[in-house]
Design a protein around this motif. Structure first.
Motif, PDB file in Angstrom:
ATOM      1  N   THR A 410      -9.294   2.527   4.356  1.00 39.50           N
ATOM      2  CA  THR A 410      -8.222   1.752   3.745  1.00 39.50           C
ATOM      3  C   THR A 410      -8.626   1.368   2.336  1.00 39.50           C
ATOM      4  OG1 THR A 410      -8.863  -0.561   4.117  1.00 39.50           O
ATOM      5  CG2 THR A 410      -7.922   0.607   6.002  1.00 39.50           C
ATOM      6  N   ASP A 411      -7.630   0.962   1.582  1.00 43.66           N
ATOM      7  CA  ASP A 411      -7.896   0.287   0.322  1.00 43.66           C
ATOM      8  C   ASP A 411      -7.912  -1.210   0.610  1.00 43.66           C
ATOM      9  OD1 ASP A 411      -8.412   1.670  -2.187  1.00 43.66           O
ATOM     10  OD2 ASP A 411      -6.767   2.959  -1.542  1.00 43.66           O
ATOM     11  N   VAL A 412      -7.578  -2.001  -0.379  1.00 39.57           N
ATOM     12  CA  VAL A 412      -7.706  -3.445  -0.199  1.00 39.57           C
ATOM     13  C   VAL A 412      -6.399  -4.144  -0.543  1.00 39.57           C
ATOM     14  CG1 VAL A 412      -8.860  -5.510  -1.093  1.00 39.57           C
ATOM     15  CG2 VAL A 412     -10.185  -3.471  -0.542  1.00 39.57           C
ATOM     16  N   GLY A 413      -5.973  -4.989   0.361  1.00 37.65           N
ATOM     17  CA  GLY A 413      -4.744  -5.739   0.142  1.00 37.65           C
ATOM     18  C   GLY A 413      -3.989  -5.883   1.441  1.00 37.65           C
ATOM     19  N   GLN A 414      -2.674  -6.073   1.327  1.00 35.96           N
ATOM     20  CA  GLN A 414      -1.863  -6.289   2.528  1.00 35.96           C
ATOM     21  C   GLN A 414      -1.969  -5.118   3.502  1.00 35.96           C
ATOM     22  OE1 GLN A 414       1.835  -6.941   0.360  1.00 35.96           O
ATOM     23  NE2 GLN A 414       1.945  -9.006   1.217  1.00 35.96           N
ATOM     24  N   HIS A 415      -1.911  -3.895   2.967  1.00 36.31           N
ATOM     25  CA  HIS A 415      -1.935  -2.733   3.860  1.00 36.31           C
ATOM     26  C   HIS A 415      -3.231  -2.699   4.665  1.00 36.31           C
ATOM     27  CE1 HIS A 415      -4.347  -1.290   0.494  1.00 36.31           C
ATOM     28  NE2 HIS A 415      -4.960  -0.582   1.408  1.00 36.31           N
ATOM     29  N   GLN A 416      -4.322  -3.189   4.055  1.00 37.56           N
ATOM     30  CA  GLN A 416      -5.624  -3.219   4.733  1.00 37.56           C
ATOM     31  C   GLN A 416      -5.558  -4.168   5.930  1.00 37.56           C
ATOM     32  OE1 GLN A 416      -8.558  -5.380   2.479  1.00 37.56           O
ATOM     33  NE2 GLN A 416     -10.273  -4.201   3.289  1.00 37.56           N
ATOM     34  N   LEU A 417      -4.905  -5.307   5.728  1.00 34.37           N
ATOM     35  CA  LEU A 417      -4.800  -6.304   6.801  1.00 34.37           C
ATOM     36  C   LEU A 417      -3.870  -5.791   7.893  1.00 34.37           C
ATOM     37  CD1 LEU A 417      -4.574  -9.326   4.384  1.00 34.37           C
ATOM     38  CD2 LEU A 417      -6.564  -8.630   5.732  1.00 34.37           C
ATOM     39  N   ILE A 485      -7.225  15.559   3.592  1.00 29.39           N
ATOM     40  CA  ILE A 485      -7.107  14.099   3.687  1.00 29.39           C
ATOM     41  C   ILE A 485      -5.644  13.694   3.686  1.00 29.39           C
ATOM     42  CG2 ILE A 485      -7.461  12.018   2.304  1.00 29.39           C
ATOM     43  CD1 ILE A 485     -10.104  13.570   1.460  1.00 29.39           C
ATOM     44  N   LYS A 486      -5.341  12.761   4.554  1.00 26.97           N
ATOM     45  CA  LYS A 486      -3.971  12.269   4.618  1.00 26.97           C
ATOM     46  C   LYS A 486      -3.915  10.868   4.042  1.00 26.97           C
ATOM     47  CE  LYS A 486      -4.348  15.384   8.095  1.00 26.97           C
ATOM     48  NZ  LYS A 486      -4.025  16.504   7.241  1.00 26.97           N
ATOM     49  N   VAL A 487      -3.024  10.673   3.099  1.00 26.47           N
ATOM     50  CA  VAL A 487      -2.866   9.336   2.535  1.00 26.47           C
ATOM     51  C   VAL A 487      -1.490   8.793   2.934  1.00 26.47           C
ATOM     52  CG1 VAL A 487      -2.658   7.959   0.429  1.00 26.47           C
ATOM     53  CG2 VAL A 487      -4.406   9.745   0.582  1.00 26.47           C
ATOM     54  N   ALA A 488      -1.508   7.669   3.632  1.00 31.63           N
ATOM     55  CA  ALA A 488      -0.266   6.956   3.920  1.00 31.63           C
ATOM     56  C   ALA A 488      -0.185   5.822   2.906  1.00 31.63           C
ATOM     57  CB  ALA A 488      -0.278   6.419   5.344  1.00 31.63           C
ATOM     58  N   LEU A 489       0.665   5.995   1.918  1.00 31.58           N
ATOM     59  CA  LEU A 489       0.708   5.080   0.778  1.00 31.58           C
ATOM     60  C   LEU A 489       1.855   4.087   0.945  1.00 31.58           C
ATOM     61  CD1 LEU A 489      -0.442   4.520  -2.132  1.00 31.58           C
ATOM     62  CD2 LEU A 489       1.482   5.875  -2.943  1.00 31.58           C
ATOM     63  N   PHE A 490       1.503   2.844   1.220  1.00 27.09           N
ATOM     64  CA  PHE A 490       2.521   1.798   1.355  1.00 27.09           C
ATOM     65  C   PHE A 490       2.822   1.245  -0.029  1.00 27.09           C
ATOM     66  CE2 PHE A 490       0.982   2.240   5.595  1.00 27.09           C
ATOM     67  CZ  PHE A 490       2.080   1.959   6.406  1.00 27.09           C
ATOM     68  N   ASP A 491       4.030   1.538  -0.495  1.00 29.90           N
ATOM     69  CA  ASP A 491       4.398   1.196  -1.868  1.00 29.90           C
ATOM     70  C   ASP A 491       5.375   0.024  -1.869  1.00 29.90           C
ATOM     71  OD1 ASP A 491       5.103   1.088  -4.498  1.00 29.90           O
ATOM     72  OD2 ASP A 491       6.012   3.092  -4.587  1.00 29.90           O
ATOM     73  N   ASN A 492       4.879  -1.127  -2.247  1.00 28.67           N
ATOM     74  CA  ASN A 492       5.781  -2.284  -2.398  1.00 28.67           C
ATOM     75  C   ASN A 492       5.944  -2.653  -3.867  1.00 28.67           C
ATOM     76  OD1 ASN A 492       3.303  -3.361  -2.885  1.00 28.67           O
ATOM     77  ND2 ASN A 492       3.347  -4.864  -1.233  1.00 28.67           N
ATOM     78  N   ARG A 493       5.516  -1.750  -4.740  1.00 31.14           N
ATOM     79  CA  ARG A 493       5.671  -1.918  -6.183  1.00 31.14           C
ATOM     80  C   ARG A 493       5.098  -3.252  -6.669  1.00 31.14           C
ATOM     81  NH1 ARG A 493       8.972   0.085  -3.273  1.00 31.14           N
ATOM     82  NH2 ARG A 493       9.992  -1.906  -2.865  1.00 31.14           N
ATOM     83  N   SER A 494       4.005  -3.642  -6.026  1.00 28.34           N
ATOM     84  CA  SER A 494       3.368  -4.889  -6.481  1.00 28.34           C
ATOM     85  C   SER A 494       1.935  -4.959  -5.973  1.00 28.34           C
ATOM     86  CB  SER A 494       4.142  -6.108  -5.963  1.00 28.34           C
ATOM     87  OG  SER A 494       3.901  -6.292  -4.588  1.00 28.34           O
ATOM     88  N   HIS A 495       1.176  -5.865  -6.573  1.00 30.00           N
ATOM     89  CA  HIS A 495      -0.103  -6.254  -5.995  1.00 30.00           C
ATOM     90  C   HIS A 495       0.247  -7.260  -4.904  1.00 30.00           C
ATOM     91  CE1 HIS A 495      -2.735  -4.121  -8.703  1.00 30.00           C
ATOM     92  NE2 HIS A 495      -2.021  -4.532  -9.726  1.00 30.00           N
ATOM     93  N   GLY A 496       0.547  -6.727  -3.738  1.00 30.52           N
ATOM     94  CA  GLY A 496       1.262  -7.480  -2.717  1.00 30.52           C
ATOM     95  C   GLY A 496       0.567  -8.729  -2.226  1.00 30.52           C
ATOM     96  N   LEU A 497      -0.747  -8.666  -2.067  1.00 29.14           N
ATOM     97  CA  LEU A 497      -1.428  -9.828  -1.494  1.00 29.14           C
ATOM     98  C   LEU A 497      -1.488 -10.980  -2.509  1.00 29.14           C
ATOM     99  CD1 LEU A 497      -2.625 -10.675   1.162  1.00 29.14           C
ATOM    100  CD2 LEU A 497      -4.841  -9.837   0.422  1.00 29.14           C
TER     101      LEU A 497
END
Lengths: 611, 160
Positions: A410-417, A485-497
């Motif tokens: 994962t990366d870091v932020g909401q998607h990570q949580l 590699i598969k990337v599931a990119l959650f795009d909320n157009r912001s630094h969400g956290l």
């Protein structure tokens, strides 16, 4: 006779080698099969030696990416990850990667080029004092001023990186040292360092005291951390839990040390943890902490953490004992070794029947405790269906459950949580994330490293648009090496956290957290030779999903079945929150759970952005 | 905050002092005094370091210092179980008339005269931190132009 001849031959060959060649030969003997890095003027001779070597190399596009790749490689396998970088900016670019590995105790050896010994200290072109720069983020480091020191330093570096509490070690090799003549006369076994002797075996008296504590407690809970992974203690952990019927919570770094489906597995605690997991901790009378450092992300306010619990802390690093949390019984040693001793002690005492009171604790944990806590905090727990992205991850989890070898990064932020809560992992080293440093941009290069380490595994990186844009240049590496590699990119157009904090605590003043709907991810994927699809959703989080489960399944199945690198762009509402969360500075029972967004559309609001 | 004296045996290698002092600075503590030189074993140096901190963080500093690969041994020394000395040079303003009394004063306090100038005297003294403090108090009325102190060095007392 043979020995003498061999020694003679080695001597003759060695006479013709450079330190760079000796270094690469030594790496081969140390079992290194893979290096990640970028060449430059000051490490050009090391690369020249690598050219003739059986060691494989992945050319990263940025040194930070190279270190994260080696990190992902190390976390996926438990082996030492190796990085080559040149002097100056090449070396300073490794800093974030090294700090990431240091915080999560990942074994790395980073070999940097340095300007020649005669130029050190003159502010020469591409000179940076990398050993000093990395002092606080390495387990140890070496500046090699004489080729004669190189091979011992190398063996020590590998030994230090992987032994005790693992961590990154840096070796700085000036260009003129690399070209100096140096004999390599074979491996000499484990180096001995008088001032470094990690404690492996736990003190026998403390082990007995720990057994006493465990058998006396009514509501014990095991808190397992990353040390369980690096120690390889997952099996012992499950034995201990089953033997005394103890519920287990795992930190984000320990995810997978207990099978997610195990009845004693409760979940992940912490300020973004599961309410159930926090409830168990807060109601425990004994906390068995295994290989964990009580990060404030886990404990919340330290003073009110597990208030009624005695703490038994088992860790290989004595400096972690009592650092953040008062410890009643410290047990310094390797987690697996100590747990073996503890289990042997139970054998001796004939402990093993399930005490009824512990059993009832598990029952209450799985049922009423959650309700009790929910009442205590005066909030309704979040709907079990989860937010919109969580529902997508639930579907992903169903699909991944059918696969054998899956590694999630994962990366870091909401998607990570969201991912850490929703994706079930049943083996250690299968959920790779930057827990301590929280490095955005970690996910993609870490996935590359993991895929290189485990070519047959399915490696999926769950990312967010903010994080992904921090190291997306490494897409090229996946394409060049045909890494699927598969990337599931959650795009909320912001630094969400960060945006979430602004919404909850700063009155919706979205100072510079909203990213424009850029880039065009389809064009980006195309530019790097990746397959691409988009999963577009509309509507606010509150109004629920507008896509059918079936179409989500279809798109995710496409992603998982793609033959090469593939990007699934998942557009999600900006206002989705990572829940539940504990109030900043609050204790684990101070949970915020919001059921509906306060802003119908995040794109408007009080945004301030760069003109 | 109470003062703590550490006696630290380290590798006599470049950069080791930076590792030790950097670690203390990173954790937000000031070094009150520092003295370093080689020991009977030229590969090993002894660092005597005085820092002020409460007991809990000091325990953490000690453990973190112990983790440094170049640190062999670290002992916290207390006044009761150790002998400590400091060497000091005081350059004191002294007219020709004042010289005799200053020389007498220095000798009474176990010091000696290291240098004589036209209008200054440099007094050398060795002693505990407290003894040197007492001498400093006595010299202050004359006017101390410059001071150089080595910082505390200390060894654990032998058990008799």
């Amino acid at each position: 006779m043979t020995n003498v001849t061999q020694a003679d031959t080695a001597q003759k060959n060695a006479a013709q080698t450079t330190a760079a060649q000796a270094l690469v030969k030594a790496l081969e003997d140390l079992g290194v099969r893979q290096v990640f890095g970028i060449p430059g003027v000051q490490n050009i001779d090391i690369y020249d030696a690598l050219y003739a070597s059986s060691i494989k190399h992945v050319l990263a596009r940025h040194e930070q990416g190279a270190v994260h790749m080696a990190d992902g490689y190390a976390r996926a396998t438990g082996h030492v990850g190796v990085v080559f970088a040149t002097s100056g900016p090449g070396a300073t670019n490794t800093v974030t990667g090294i700090a990431t590995a240091y915080m999560d105790s990942v074994p790395l050896v980073v070999i940097t080029g340095q300007v020649s010994t005669t130029a050190i200290g003159t502010d020469a072109f591409q000179e940076a004092d990398i050993t000093t720069i990395t002092l606080p983020i390495t387990k140890h480091s070496y500046l090699i001023k004489d080729a004669a020191e190189l091979l011992l330093a190398l063996r020590e570096a590998f030994y230090l990186a992987r032994s005790g509490r693992p961590g990154p070690v840096l070796i700085d090799v000036p260009g003129n040292v690399a070209t100096s003549p140096l004999c390599y006369s074979g491996s000499k076994g484990e180096p001995r360092l008088a001032s470094y002797r990690p404690t492996i075996k736990g003190n026998a008296r403390q082990v007995r005291a720990a057994a006493d504590l465990l058998t006396q407690s009514q509501r014990p809970v095991i808190l397992a951390g990353g040390g369980v992974v690096s120690s390889g203690a997952a099996e012992q952990l499950v034995h201990l839990a089953e033997r005394l019927n103890i519920p287990v919570v795992t930190t984000m770094l320990a995810k997978g040390v207990m099978p997610a489906a195990h009845p004693l597995f409760i979940g992940q605690p912490g300020v973004y943890g599961a309410v159930r997991a926090n409830a168990v901790l807060q109601h425990a009378d004994l906390l068995i902490a295994l290989g964990t450092r009580f990060s404030e992300r886990v404990t919340g306010a330290a003073a009110s953490f597990a208030p009624g619990a005695k703490v038994l802390h088992i860790d290989i690093d004595p400096a972690e004992i009592g650092k953040n949390i008062r410890v009643d019984l410290p047990l310094v040693g390797d987690v697996a070794t100590v747990l073996n001793a503890l289990l042997a002690e139970f054998d001796k005492r004939g402990v093993g029947d399930v005490p009824a009171h512990v059993d009832s604790n598990v029952q209450s944990v799985s049922g009423s405790l959650f309700e009790i806590l929910a009442n205590e905090v005066g909030e309704k727990p979040p709907a079990p269906t989860g937010s919109y992205p969580e529902q997508i991850l639930d579907i992903l989890d169903e699909l991944l459950a059918k696969r054998d070898e899956v590694i999630i990064t994962t990366d870091v932020g909401q998607h990570q949580l969201w991912a850490s809560h929703r994706l079930n992992v049943s083996r250690p080293r299968r959920f790779i994330t930057s827990g301590g440093l929280g490095t955005m941009g970690f996910g993609l290069p870490a996935a590359i490293g993991a895929q290189v380490a485990q070519p047959r595994a399915m490696v999926i990186c769950v990312s967010g648009d903010g994080s992904f844009q921090m190291n997306l240049q490494e897409m090229a590496v996946a394409a060049v090496h045909k890494l699927p590699i598969k990337v599931a990119l959650f795009d909320n157009r912001s630094h969400g956290l960060v945006r979430q904090w602004q919404e909850l605590f700063l009155d919706g003043r979205f100072a510079h957290t909203l990213l424009n709907p850029l880039p065009d991810y389809r064009a980006l994927a195309h530019a790097y030779g990746w397959a691409f699809r988009s999963l577009r959703t509309t509507g606010a989080a509150a109004s629920g999903p507008t896509l059918s489960k079936r179409s989500v399944q279809q798109q995710l199945a496409w992603l998982l079945n793609a033959a090469g690198p593939a990007l699934l762009h998942i557009s999600i509402p900006t206002e989705c929150l990572a829940e539940p969360m504990v109030t900043p500075g609050g204790s684990l029972t101070d949970v915020i759970a919001r059921s509906a967004p306060t802003q119908p559309s995040g794109e408007s609001g009080k945004e301030r952005a760069h003109a | 905050m109470p003062e703590h004296t550490f006696s630290i045996l380290v590798d006599n290698k470049p950069g080791v002092l930076t590792r030790v002092t950097g670690l203390i600075a990173r954790r937000g503590y000031n070094i009150e005094s520092l003295a370093v030189d080689t020991t009977e074993d030229p590969r090993v140096s002894r660092v005597t370091l005085v820092t002020s901190a409460e007991d809990v963080p000091i325990e953490q500093i000690k453990k973190q210092l112990n983790k440094l690969i170049n640190v062999h041994k670290i002992v916290e020394l207390t006044a009761a179980d150790s002998v400590d000395r400091e060497l000091v040079l005081f350059k004191v303003k002294a007219t020709v008339d004042q010289r005799p009394e200053l020389i007498q004063l220095a000798e009474m306090m176990g010091g000696s005269i290291a240098d004589v100038g036209t209008d200054t005297l440099t007094i050398e003294a060795t002693g505990s931190h407290e003894a040197i403090g007492a001498l400093e108090d006595l010299l202050r009325p004359y006017g101390i132009a410059e001071t150089a102190r080595t910082g505390k060095i200390a060894l654990a007392r032998s058990r008799s």
